[in-house]
Design a protein around this motif. Structure first.
Motif, PDB file in Angstrom:
ATOM      1  N   LEU A 165       0.829  -1.200   0.000  1.00 45.52           N
ATOM      2  CA  LEU A 165       0.000   0.000   0.000  1.00 45.52           C
ATOM      3  C   LEU A 165       0.866   1.254   0.000  1.00 45.52           C
ATOM      4  N   GLY A 166       1.915   1.231   0.823  1.00 51.99           N
ATOM      5  CA  GLY A 166       2.817   2.387   0.864  1.00 51.99           C
ATOM      6  C   GLY A 166       3.505   2.620  -0.462  1.00 51.99           C
ATOM      7  N   GLY A 167       3.884   1.527  -1.127  1.00 49.21           N
ATOM      8  CA  GLY A 167       4.529   1.650  -2.436  1.00 49.21           C
ATOM      9  C   GLY A 167       3.606   2.260  -3.467  1.00 49.21           C
ATOM     10  N   TYR A 168       2.346   1.828  -3.468  1.00 55.33           N
ATOM     11  CA  TYR A 168       1.385   2.383  -4.421  1.00 55.33           C
ATOM     12  C   TYR A 168       1.179   3.876  -4.172  1.00 55.33           C
ATOM     13  N   ILE A 169       1.026   4.233  -2.895  1.00 51.25           N
ATOM     14  CA  ILE A 169       0.822   5.648  -2.557  1.00 51.25           C
ATOM     15  C   ILE A 169       2.044   6.473  -2.931  1.00 51.25           C
ATOM     16  N   THR A 170       3.233   5.935  -2.670  1.00 52.99           N
ATOM     17  CA  THR A 170       4.461   6.653  -2.997  1.00 52.99           C
ATOM     18  C   THR A 170       4.572   6.917  -4.495  1.00 52.99           C
ATOM     19  N   ASN A 173       2.067   6.918  -6.779  1.00 51.25           N
ATOM     20  CA  ASN A 173       0.910   7.511  -7.455  1.00 51.25           C
ATOM     21  C   ASN A 173       0.294   8.710  -6.738  1.00 51.25           C
ATOM     22  N   LEU A 174       0.506   8.843  -5.435  1.00 50.64           N
ATOM     23  CA  LEU A 174      -0.066   9.951  -4.680  1.00 50.64           C
ATOM     24  C   LEU A 174       1.037  10.624  -3.869  1.00 50.64           C
ATOM     25  N   SER A 175       0.672  11.412  -2.891  1.00 52.18           N
ATOM     26  CA  SER A 175       1.660  12.035  -2.009  1.00 52.18           C
ATOM     27  C   SER A 175       1.744  11.257  -0.704  1.00 52.18           C
ATOM     28  N   TRP A 176       2.811  11.476   0.062  1.00 51.07           N
ATOM     29  CA  TRP A 176       3.009  10.750   1.319  1.00 51.07           C
ATOM     30  C   TRP A 176       1.885  11.004   2.316  1.00 51.07           C
TER      31      TRP A 176
END
Length: 518
Positions: free
Chosen positions: A152-157, A159-162
């Motif tokens: 999940l953290g990888g996807y957010i990193t 594609n989105l912001s932290w």
């Protein structure tokens, strides 16, 4: 309580809360680089985002049994969810690193009360014939959380912001709070908690907080060559010894250490340390290896871990159902799980630079099956001899030990990787000389490559030696990680005979479990 629909809502509620805590313990790790850039923080500064959460969470896990008795099970559980969720909002809106660290500590205070309280709610809610399945579903959250966190953290990193690492907690926190007040009830039997022992709290904070900081920051500070680590180690030692002494002499302790007089509970507590060690160490090692050596992205690394996590989730209800049938002792399930974990580590000890995503698939599937077979039987055996009113304290103690096991595992493996890499690099470098025909040939090839790109002879030769040194270092790292997997595997293999410590005379079946040992 209605034991039809309501009890499964309780399972959903406590599992959601457990997932919030376990995912958040690992999801932040893959977003640290983005945080450093956006907040203008150094690596040393941003590491406190992880350390602060871990230290606060460990302290609150230890206190959760007392706080459950003092505030009431439902009130404390709901308050922990609310605090965790509100802190998540402020973490996401932080404008500098120290503001983020502060709210991560607050988040850890809320998160520390979720996991152990959730487990005690399940055990005190379900009848013995359904406890295996309930624990299995809950165990999915405990085991899967640290694995899907990096995904999940990888996807957010990517594609989105932290900030969204924290914002995703909000809807789940709100839902869990509402369900808690609607469906979770207070137990019939209650323990009357004494007054807050402020001396014990200070000693606990010094001991557990100091130990967490030493383990998290020790490698970065070069261990005991650092005055800071020495001071924190002394504080940790004084705090832990003082806290244990205090708990043994007061009438109503924060943490009831007298539970360790029950042999199975004491042995189970030891195995919870082992479980935390293996779970967190392996989850830590694989992403680091894949991203730093094999060049995988954060999303690729996260997806790599997903099949094993799914397999763990599938195994949980299967093992829970088998336990409810009481075909064989839970010891045998745990033994098989430990052996499978050894097989997973042994398989990865043959890793090389040519390893791709397919290489990890089956070892991680084996690990997933093994973790599924360890968690539920271990929980069943550990808490079997405790009375219902002792479950919150027992869950708090085992939860704290499991958390420390994970921190020890990560710290020990980090230090080992650092020192072992130097050893392998030194031995490999001895073979890079003008007296080794293979080395000379490789240097000539590299030099020719750079000459073909227009570099002068001296420049090309220098780049060739640099490229050779890089190849040596990569190979040293591969050899080091192979050694690390083998050591973790051997650790689990050696622990299998220790499971015999659970065996004893036939015991009366307590209300919260159906486990019978002979």
């Amino acid at each position: 309580m209605n034991l039809g629909f309501d009890k499964w809502v309780v399972v959903l509620t406590v599992t959601t809360a457990a997932l919030l805590q376990t995912i958040d313990s690992s999801i932040v790790n893959v977003t640290l680089n983005q945080m450093m850039g956006n907040l203008g923080a150094s690596l040393g500064d941003i590491s406190w985002v992880v350390t602060g959460y871990a230290a606060a969470s460990a302290i609150m896990i230890t206190m959760s049994g007392w706080l459950t008795s003092k505030l009431g099970r439902r009130n404390y559980f709901a308050a922990s969810i609310v605090l965790f969720t509100i802190a998540s909002v402020f973490c996401g809106t932080s404008t500098n690193v120290w503001e983020l660290v502060f709210f991560r500590v607050v988040q850890g205070i809320g998160g520390g009360g979720l996991l152990t309280t959730a487990q005690s709610i399940l055990i005190q809610t379900f009848p013995k014939e359904q406890l295996g399945i309930a624990n299995a579903i809950f165990g999915m959250g405990v085991i899967i959380g640290p694995s899907i966190g990096p995904t999940l953290g990888g996807y957010i990193t990517d594609n989105l912001s932290w900030n969204w690492v924290f914002y995703i907690n909000i809807p789940f926190g709100i839902a869990a709070t509402i369900l808690t007040y609607l469906y979770i009830k207070e137990p019939a039997e209650k323990v009357v908690a004494g007054r807050m022992d402020w001396l014990a709290l200070i000693l606990l904070t010094m001991g557990i907080g100091g130990l967490q900081i030493v383990l998290e920051k020790g490698h970065e500070e070069d261990w005991f060559t650092s005055e800071f680590i020495v001071v924190m180690s002394v504080l940790a030692g004084v705090g832990i010894v003082g806290f244990i002494w205090r708990q043994l002499v007061v009438k109503q302790p924060i943490l009831d250490l007298s539970l360790l007089r029950e042999r199975r509970f004491a042995v189970g507590t030891l195995f919870n340390f082992i479980l935390g060690f293996g779970l967190f160490a392996s989850v830590f090692i694989i992403p680091v290896f894949c991203q730093t050596i094999l060049g995988f992205t954060a999303s690729q690394t996260g997806l790599l871990l997903m099949p094993g996590s799914i397999m763990t989730g599938l195994m949980m209800p299967v093992v829970g159902g088998l336990l409810s049938k009481n075909y064989i002792s839970p010891i045998w399930y745990a033994a098989i799980g430990f052996l499978l974990f050894f097989g997973f580590c042994f398989d990865l000890s043959t890793i090389s630079l040519a390893a791709g995503p397919d290489y990890f698939f089956w070892p991680l599937i084996i690990r997933g099956i093994g973790m599924g077979m360890i968690f539920i039987p271990l929980t069943t055996i550990t808490l079997a001899d405790l009375k219902n009113i002792e479950i919150p304290q027992g869950s708090a103690l085992t939860g704290m030990i499991r958390q420390l096991g994970g921190t020890f595992g990560t710290a020990i493996m980090t230090t080992y990787i650092s020192t072992r890499t130097v050893f392998h690099a030194s031995r490999l470098s001895d073979n890079v000389s003008i007296y080794n025909p293979q080395s000379v040939e490789r240097i000539k090839q590299f030099t020719g490559l750079f000459l073909s790109k227009g570099d002068a002879l001296m420049t090309a030769t220098g780049k060739a030696y640099g490229m050779m040194q890089g190849a040596v270092m990569r190979q040293a790292l591969v050899m080091t990680y192979a050694d690390t997997f083998l050591i973790i595997g051997a650790f689990f293999l050696v622990c299998v005979p220790l499971l015999l410590l659970f065996i004893g005379k036939k015991i009366a079946t307590p209300a919260h479990t159906e486990m019978v040992m002979e």
